[in-house]
Enzyme design. Structure first.
Site, short mmCIF file in Angstrom:
data_model
loop_
_atom_site.label_atom_id
_atom_site.label_comp_id
_atom_site.label_asym_id
_atom_site.label_seq_id
_atom_site.Cartn_x
_atom_site.Cartn_y
_atom_site.Cartn_z
N ALA A 9 53.89 48.50 15.93
CA ALA A 9 55.28 48.22 15.61
C ALA A 9 55.59 46.89 16.27
CB ALA A 9 56.20 49.33 16.13
N GLN A 11 58.15 45.46 17.23
CA GLN A 11 59.17 45.44 18.28
C GLN A 11 58.74 46.19 19.54
OE1 GLN A 11 59.10 47.51 15.76
NE2 GLN A 11 60.37 49.32 16.04
N SER A 12 57.57 46.81 19.53
CA SER A 12 57.14 47.62 20.66
C SER A 12 56.83 46.76 21.89
CB SER A 12 55.89 48.41 20.28
OG SER A 12 55.28 48.96 21.43
N PRO A 13 57.34 47.15 23.05
CA PRO A 13 56.98 46.40 24.26
C PRO A 13 55.49 46.51 24.56
CG PRO A 13 58.12 48.43 24.83
CD PRO A 13 58.25 48.27 23.35
N TYR A 14 54.88 47.61 24.17
CA TYR A 14 53.46 47.81 24.46
C TYR A 14 52.58 46.98 23.53
CZ TYR A 14 55.45 51.46 27.27
OH TYR A 14 56.21 52.14 28.20
#
Length: 198
Positions: A9, A11-14
């Site tokens: 994704a 937008q995922s911080p990870y």
């Protein structure tokens, strides 16, 4: 040659914390890395997870501390929460899908730049004013997402269905054959697996 299916994704911080390491690992082992952006907000409830707003505060507090630690370890600037954290990630996901289909540019760099724009630069990844310059900076036509929008939207939806069917329940998630690796903190395991050591 191994293929790594990379469910992410934008937008995922990870995914931001993973950066270009998945591509570097793939290159080291002569593997093909296929990016599969998906709607993680739809993925969670379909696979037993919860979006952040529905998780217990203790889980969210721990996760925030851990993200900050991981960013420091990696030497990455990390603004949590990001200035534009609630934007629609689909335009950026479509840009990645269309760029991958077009080929010829630096896709790992583009994905990393989208994450950096959101988590370190306070930029809106749903805005053409952010996405077009990033596409150009990484060797893609600024209009690639516009031309490939229908295909990208269909692929985005199909990636979600495929992810659910393959047992993907979070991001970043890497699948090599029947082997699965979840999280940017499991990239070393992916590397060892591709080396035949794990």
């Amino acid at each position: 040659m191994a293929q790594i299916d990379y469910y992410l994704a934008v937008q995922s911080p990870y995914v931001y914390l993973a950066g270009t390491r998945p591509a570097e690992i793939a290159a080291r082992h002569g593997a093909t890395l296929v990016y599969k952006p998906l709607d993680v907000v739809q993925l969670f409830p379909r696979t037993g997870g919860k979006v952040r707003a529905e998780r217990h505060p203790s889980r969210n507090d721990y996760a925030a501390q851990d993200r900050a630690r991981q960013a420091r370890k990696l030497g990455l600037k990390f603004d949590d929460p990001p200035l534009f954290g609630a934007v629609n990630p689909a335009p950026a996901a479509y840009a990645v899908i269309a760029a991958q289909a077009a080929g010829g540019g630096d896709l790992p760099g583009l994905v990393a730049a989208i994450g950096r724009a959101m988590w370190a630069e306070g930029r809106d990844i749903s805005d053409d004013e952010t996405l077009r310059p990033l596409l150009v900076a990484h060797g893609f036509d600024a209009n690639v997402a516009d031309r490939g929008m229908l295909m990208a939207a269909e692929t985005y939806a199909a990636n979600l269905e495929e992810a659910v069917s393959r047992g993907v329940f979070g991001v970043p998630f890497f699948v090599v054959g029947d082997r699965k690796f979840w999280g940017q903190d499991r990239l070393d395991d992916l590397d060892l697996h591709l080396a035949g050591k794990l």
